[in-house]
Design an enzyme around this catalytic site. Structure first.
Site, PDB file in Angstrom:
ATOM      1  N   HIS A 129       0.956  -1.347  -0.352  1.00 30.25           N
ATOM      2  CA  HIS A 129      -0.036   0.359   0.223  1.00 30.25           C
ATOM      3  C   HIS A 129       1.000   1.264   0.079  1.00 30.25           C
ATOM      4  O   HIS A 129       0.980   1.960   1.409  1.00 30.25           O
ATOM      5  CB  HIS A 129      -0.569   0.290   1.223  1.00 30.25           C
ATOM      6  CG  HIS A 129      -1.941   1.297   1.394  1.00 30.25           C
ATOM      7  ND1 HIS A 129      -2.830   0.997   1.584  1.00 30.25           N
ATOM      8  CD2 HIS A 129      -1.963   2.282   0.367  1.00 30.25           C
ATOM      9  CE1 HIS A 129      -3.423   1.992   1.544  1.00 30.25           C
ATOM     10  NE2 HIS A 129      -3.516   3.012   0.514  1.00 30.25           N
ATOM     11  N   GLU A 162      -2.687  -1.772  -2.869  1.00 32.39           N
ATOM     12  CA  GLU A 162      -4.074  -0.458  -2.197  1.00 32.39           C
ATOM     13  C   GLU A 162      -3.382   0.652  -2.250  1.00 32.39           C
ATOM     14  O   GLU A 162      -2.330   1.317  -2.098  1.00 32.39           O
ATOM     15  CB  GLU A 162      -4.431  -1.310  -0.871  1.00 32.39           C
ATOM     16  CG  GLU A 162      -4.504  -2.224  -1.134  1.00 32.39           C
ATOM     17  CD  GLU A 162      -4.055  -3.196   0.707  1.00 32.39           C
ATOM     18  OE1 GLU A 162      -5.010  -3.745   0.927  1.00 32.39           O
ATOM     19  OE2 GLU A 162      -3.871  -2.644   1.495  1.00 32.39           O
ATOM     20  N   HIS A 213      -8.206  -6.010   7.927  1.00 33.45           N
ATOM     21  CA  HIS A 213      -7.777  -5.252   8.447  1.00 33.45           C
ATOM     22  C   HIS A 213      -8.218  -5.879   9.865  1.00 33.45           C
ATOM     23  O   HIS A 213      -9.429  -5.786  10.213  1.00 33.45           O
ATOM     24  CB  HIS A 213      -8.645  -3.767   8.429  1.00 33.45           C
ATOM     25  CG  HIS A 213      -8.033  -2.619   8.839  1.00 33.45           C
ATOM     26  ND1 HIS A 213      -7.482  -1.980   8.471  1.00 33.45           N
ATOM     27  CD2 HIS A 213      -8.101  -1.627  10.616  1.00 33.45           C
ATOM     28  CE1 HIS A 213      -7.075  -1.097   9.603  1.00 33.45           C
ATOM     29  NE2 HIS A 213      -7.341  -0.399  10.149  1.00 33.45           N
TER      30      HIS A 213
END
Length: 240
Positions: free
Chosen positions: A43, A70, A192
């Site tokens: 990410h 991401e 997450h």
């Protein structure tokens, strides 16, 4: 079986804290693949505080499993990076500039027109698209109109309730959202705050889950348990 994609942002944070190239991010990613992971997630953020944009190109050259990038597509630099590196999957996340970590999904109703446009850009380049959404059926239903291939359920609330001993309450909205995604023909990812304690129950209750992306908890566990052992422990949580 649900695939495990390991997010290596925290390894990049450790490397960046001292400069140099220790740990070597490319070698670490290749080792994680060898240890049994089904994919690697990164990410990159605009300030490059962990994953650097150069890391993405270096990783793309050598990875043998699925590569998932991401980020927030409102940053043109991110869009250009994804189109140039062509990962297997791009996961679109509505992060603000300077945000510490992702903390909410897209409002797929309010941003539907934008999402349709940007998703088409990536799909026209042959890249599978997933978008980050909350466990809300209305958001899942609107996501299905955007052209996305998959959604990724944002699982922080599940992790919090699970830790409080309320696993049935924790999983309920996610099962509902997951059922909606399945009925609408959407692939399903999740991520997450998933860890080796709450992952098994989540994947057992939603067995059609395509992929989980896990970084922080897995790397923290690896400090105590070793990286190879930890990857395999997480993989076993996905086998039912």
């Amino acid at each position: 079986m649900t695939k495990l994609s390991v997010n290596i942002n925290k390894l990049a944070t450790l490397r960046n804290s001292r400069g140099g190239n220790n740990p070597n991010l490319v070698k670490s990613a290749l080792d994680i693949e060898q240890f049994g992971a089904d994919g690697i997630t990164v990410h990159p953020r605009p300030d490059e505080r962990h994953i650097r944009y150069a890391d993405v190109y270096d990783l793309k050259k050598v990875l043998n499993t699925e590569f998932n990038i991401e980020g927030n597509p409102t940053e043109q630099k991110f869009v250009d990076l994804v189109l140039a590196s062509k990962p297997a999957q791009v996961t679109l996340v509505p992060d603000a500039l300077g945000q510490l970590t992702s903390n909410h999904g897209w409002n797929t109703i309010e941003h539907q027109a934008y999402l349709k446009t940007i998703i088409a850009v990536f799909k026209n380049a042959g890249i599978r698209v997933s978008i980050f959404v909350d466990a809300d059926v209305s958001m899942v239903e609107a996501a299905a109109t955007t052209g996305t291939d998959r959604i990724e359920l944002y699982t922080e609330s599940y992790a919090v309730e699970f830790a409080n001993g309320q696993k049935e309450k924790a999983i309920a909205p996610f099962k509902e959202a997951a059922e909606a995604a399945k009925s609408l023909g959407l692939g399903l990812n999740a991520g997450h705050d998933l860890d080796r304690f709450n992952l098994g129950y989540f994947s057992k209750e939603i067995p059609w889950l395509n992929e989980v992306s896990i970084g922080h908890a897995l790397i923290c566990d690896a400090i105590y348990l070793g990286l190879e052992n930890t990857v395999q422990l997480y993989k076993r949580q996905l086998t039912h």
